[in-house]
Enzyme design. Structure first.
Site, PDB file in Angstrom:
ATOM      1  N   CYS A   1      -7.017   2.475  11.114  1.00 54.79           N
ATOM      2  CA  CYS A   1      -5.586   2.700  10.867  1.00 54.79           C
ATOM      3  C   CYS A   1      -4.868   2.899  12.193  1.00 54.79           C
ATOM      4  CB  CYS A   1      -5.379   3.884   9.936  1.00 54.79           C
ATOM      5  SG  CYS A   1      -6.258   5.348  10.456  1.00 54.79           S
TER       6      CYS A   1
ATOM      7  N   GLU B   1      -2.128   9.248   3.554  1.00 57.32           N
ATOM      8  CA  GLU B   1      -2.543   8.732   4.870  1.00 57.32           C
ATOM      9  C   GLU B   1      -2.580   7.221   4.755  1.00 57.32           C
ATOM     10  OE1 GLU B   1      -3.013  10.432   7.551  1.00 57.32           O
ATOM     11  OE2 GLU B   1      -3.387  12.479   6.911  1.00 57.32           O
TER      12      GLU B   1
HETATM   13  P1  NAD Z   1      -6.346   0.158  -0.463  1.00 60.42           P
HETATM   14  O1  NAD Z   1      -4.988   0.747  -0.568  1.00 60.42           O
HETATM   15  O2  NAD Z   1      -6.565  -1.206  -0.937  1.00 60.42           O
HETATM   16  O3  NAD Z   1      -7.402   1.089  -1.244  1.00 60.42           O
HETATM   17  C1  NAD Z   1      -7.538   2.460  -0.962  1.00 60.42           C
HETATM   18  C2  NAD Z   1      -8.130   3.155  -2.182  1.00 60.42           C
HETATM   19  O4  NAD Z   1      -7.185   3.139  -3.244  1.00 60.42           O
HETATM   20  C3  NAD Z   1      -9.393   2.515  -2.735  1.00 60.42           C
HETATM   21  O5  NAD Z   1     -10.290   3.537  -3.101  1.00 60.42           O
HETATM   22  C4  NAD Z   1      -8.876   1.777  -3.955  1.00 60.42           C
HETATM   23  O6  NAD Z   1      -9.848   1.542  -4.949  1.00 60.42           O
HETATM   24  C5  NAD Z   1      -7.816   2.733  -4.434  1.00 60.42           C
HETATM   25  N1  NAD Z   1      -6.800   2.144  -5.325  1.00 60.42           N
HETATM   26  C6  NAD Z   1      -6.400   0.849  -5.381  1.00 60.42           C
HETATM   27  N2  NAD Z   1      -5.419   0.726  -6.307  1.00 60.42           N
HETATM   28  C7  NAD Z   1      -5.202   1.957  -6.827  1.00 60.42           C
HETATM   29  C8  NAD Z   1      -4.295   2.476  -7.787  1.00 60.42           C
HETATM   30  N3  NAD Z   1      -3.421   1.692  -8.431  1.00 60.42           N
HETATM   31  N4  NAD Z   1      -4.331   3.796  -8.060  1.00 60.42           N
HETATM   32  C9  NAD Z   1      -5.190   4.614  -7.402  1.00 60.42           C
HETATM   33  N5  NAD Z   1      -6.074   4.172  -6.486  1.00 60.42           N
HETATM   34  C10 NAD Z   1      -6.073   2.859  -6.194  1.00 60.42           C
HETATM   35  O7  NAD Z   1      -6.757   0.314   1.095  1.00 60.42           O
HETATM   36  P2  NAD Z   1      -8.050  -0.269   1.841  1.00 60.42           P
HETATM   37  O8  NAD Z   1      -7.909  -1.741   1.984  1.00 60.42           O
HETATM   38  O9  NAD Z   1      -9.296   0.285   1.259  1.00 60.42           O
HETATM   39  O10 NAD Z   1      -7.891   0.417   3.288  1.00 60.42           O
HETATM   40  C11 NAD Z   1      -7.144  -0.104   4.349  1.00 60.42           C
HETATM   41  C12 NAD Z   1      -5.798   0.600   4.465  1.00 60.42           C
HETATM   42  O11 NAD Z   1      -5.977   2.019   4.589  1.00 60.42           O
HETATM   43  C13 NAD Z   1      -5.043   0.188   5.718  1.00 60.42           C
HETATM   44  O12 NAD Z   1      -3.679   0.009   5.396  1.00 60.42           O
HETATM   45  C14 NAD Z   1      -5.231   1.367   6.660  1.00 60.42           C
HETATM   46  O13 NAD Z   1      -4.221   1.492   7.638  1.00 60.42           O
HETATM   47  C15 NAD Z   1      -5.209   2.508   5.683  1.00 60.42           C
HETATM   48  N6  NAD Z   1      -5.858   3.693   6.255  1.00 60.42           N
HETATM   49  C16 NAD Z   1      -5.066   4.728   6.668  1.00 60.42           C
HETATM   50  C17 NAD Z   1      -5.638   5.843   7.262  1.00 60.42           C
HETATM   51  C18 NAD Z   1      -4.779   6.973   7.732  1.00 60.42           C
HETATM   52  O14 NAD Z   1      -5.325   8.041   7.989  1.00 60.42           O
HETATM   53  N7  NAD Z   1      -3.490   6.820   7.871  1.00 60.42           N
HETATM   54  C19 NAD Z   1      -7.026   5.923   7.419  1.00 60.42           C
HETATM   55  C20 NAD Z   1      -7.814   4.854   6.971  1.00 60.42           C
HETATM   56  C21 NAD Z   1      -7.207   3.746   6.393  1.00 60.42           C
END
Ligand code: NAD
Length: 540
Positions: free
Chosen positions: A329, A295
């Protein structure tokens, strides 16, 4: 105000992040948890310092970090993060819990999920306030997020009595051909900062009724919400003599996320976050032939056709563009407006934004309608995007300013004059910036809607039935969510939620999304005394 140049802002991002991280190890003079104004924190069982790992027991061995309130950048409380060694213990316990849980009949599993929903219902306001304090969204949205978890528990409870496979006609006499759905095993949930409660809830409720155990790695900046949620879930599990490790938690950074992603014991990785990280995660899980549910980011558009009801368009577009300070999102980032109504829409949108300026503030205050950005990283990205938009020929019709007060407050911003394919427009900037783009025909607007690499949510405002069916059909929007006369945000849990292309293709929540949390066995059962082989082959 402080509009930086794009490159200047990008360089400053890494400096500020470093400062934030370093300051997180110094001890804060006053923790908000000790302020009577935030008494709900202790009522939720939080302390000045909290273990960020739960595997049936609460114990963590990683660094102690501070969780910060975006409204003031004051420290709420501290959390001891997990390490890869903590992960190892937690995943072993979670896998063990699954072995017990998978034998519990699905309707009985549904009863446990019903109780989780009830527990959340009784803690709705306190938990909603915590989401609001730690993430920065306004209180109504914080409570609404917890309500989504409650609602999906209701949905999953009903589902637990109808996880149905098909019975199909067999071509062989005396044979039954049927589908049996079985639990997958362990579901690993990695969540983003902007929905620190609901995203876990959608996964947790469905995964549990489907017979899986869960292990959660929340965003590093929202650990307190994860701990408070897990404590409530734990209390239900304890009351029912079930192992706490059915719903384990490991707070931490990317290293813990990587341990989860690479671990073969995690049968399904449900990842919610940026496309950038999701692209890596997806490939890694695929590399070990695990299942993955992605997602990821969106870049959502509302199309305003020349026959749209503008009295509906304006509040819908404002709500979807500035709600959660542009950090959903499904936030509307592009407004594609027919040339006949373009000037009127820009003028009315600008006026509406101005009316809300006095209502930007502390997300826990009743009058507030727009809260802060989650952190300084978000503020710098906001500034960089505006600088880039101006450099590309865009005009700030409203906003474009960082507010000079404590916390991470910015003005919601409207930018006009850019082409639909401008670099800054086709990228997701997680901030309240709306690009208004002029279009001449509906076909042109649909093409623009579909031209970006993301494919989450989309809306068309029209009063023409032919346009409606074009929009939802094969020549229409290519997104996972396709709306008419409502905004891009505000999805209901009854429908499958998710998007196409670089949004990842996953579906969570309602409809038949539960199938992603189970494995399908195709079973052929011979109840005759004959052994007719397939294709009429005889081994005689
Ligand atoms: P992010 O990708 O920075 O982090 C998301 C999660 O991934 C965090 O828990 C982070 O610690 C973890 N993470 C980071 N690096 C990792 C790695 N190498 N391996 C595994 N896990 C890792 O995202 P964010 O800034 O927390 O959230 C914002 C983003 O999320 C936006 O792009 C938004 O559109 C998206 N989002 C999408 C949905 C959806 O349903 N499509 C819903 C909510 C947010």
């Amino acid at each position: 105000m402080g509009v930086l140049s794009a490159s200047g802002a990008r360089q400053t991002i890494s400096r500020v992040l470093l400062t934030v991280r370093m300051s997180s190890s110094s001890s804060a003079p006053l923790l908000l948890i000790n302020d009577p104004k935030y008494s709900f924190l202790k009522e939720l069982g939080l302390k000045e310092e909290n273990a960020g790992v739960f595997n049936g027991q609460w114990a963590a061995t990683g660094p102690v970090v501070e969780s910060v309130a975006p409204a003031s950048n004051s420290v709420i409380a501290k959390v001891q993060n997990g390490t890869v060694a903590d992960w190892e213990k937690a995943i072993a316990a979670t896998q063990q819990a699954h072995k017990q849980w998978r034998t519990v009949p699905a309707p009985k599993r549904g009863e446990i999920v019903r109780q989780i929903g009830d527990k959340l219902r009784h803690n709705l306001t306190n938990l909603g306030k915590l989401v609001s304090l730690e993430m920065g969204k306004i209180q109504a949205e914080g409570i609404g997020e917890v309500q989504e978890y409650v609602d999906i528990c209701d949905f999953a409870t009903g589902l637990s009595r109808s996880l149905a496979g098909q019975v199909l006609p067999s071509e062989r006499p005396g044979h039954a051909l049927l589908e049996q759905w079985n639990p997958l095993g362990v579901v690993g949930i990695i969540s983003a900062f902007n929905f620190p409660c609901a995203v876990y809830g959608w996964n947790n409720a469905l995964a549990l009724v489907c017979g899986n155990s869960c292990i959660w790695k929340p965003a590093p900046t929202t650990p307190l919400t994860a701990i408070a949620v897990t404590k409530l879930v734990e209390s239900v599990l304890v009351e029912n003599n079930l192992p706490g490790s059915l719903c384990s938690l490991v707070c931490g950074e990317g290293d813990v996320g990587q341990a989860l992603v690479k671990d073969k014991r995690v049968n399904l990785v449900s990842f919610t976050g940026s496309t950038e990280v999701g692209r890596i995660v997806g490939q890694q899980v695929q590399g070990r032939f695990g299942k993955v549910l992605l997602e990821l980011g969106g870049n959502n558009a509302i199309i305003v056709n020349d026959d749209a009801d503008l009295d509906m368009v304006i509040p819908a577009a404002v709500f979807a563009a500035v709600g959660t300070a542009g950090q959903r999102c499904t936030t509307t980032r592009r407004l594609l407006v027919h040339e006949k109504v373009y000037d009127e829409v820009v003028e009315r949108m600008t006026r509406a934004y101005a009316q809300f300026e006095s209502r930007i503030g502390d997300p826990l205050e009743a009058n507030t309608i727009i809260g802060p950005l989650h952190n300084q990283h978000g503020v710098l990205k906001y500034k960089a995007a505006i600088a880039e938009a101006i450099a590309s020929g865009g005009k700030v019709a409203y906003g474009g300013k960082v507010l000079e007060r404590d916390g991470n407050y910015v003005l919601p911003t409207i930018i006009t004059g850019l082409k639909g394919d401008a670099e800054v427009v086709i990228r997701e900037t997680f901030a309240p910036i709306l690009y208004v783009i002029k279009i001449s025909t509906l076909d042109e607007a649909i093409e623009l809607n579909n031209s970006v690499s993301q494919g989450l949510s989309s809306s068309l405002f029209t009063n023409n039935i032919q346009n409606v069916f074009k929009w939802i059909g094969p020549e229409g929007s290519d997104c996972g969510i396709v709306n008419v006369n409502i905004p891009t945000s505000g999805a209901e849990i009854g429908g499958a939620f998710g998007g196409e292309k670089e949004t990842g293709g996953g579906r969570e929540s309602g409809s038949d999304s539960w199938k992603q949390y189970m494995r399908r066995s195709t079973c052929t059962i011979n109840h005759s005394k004959q052994l007719p082989l397939a294709q009429g082959i005889k081994f005689e």
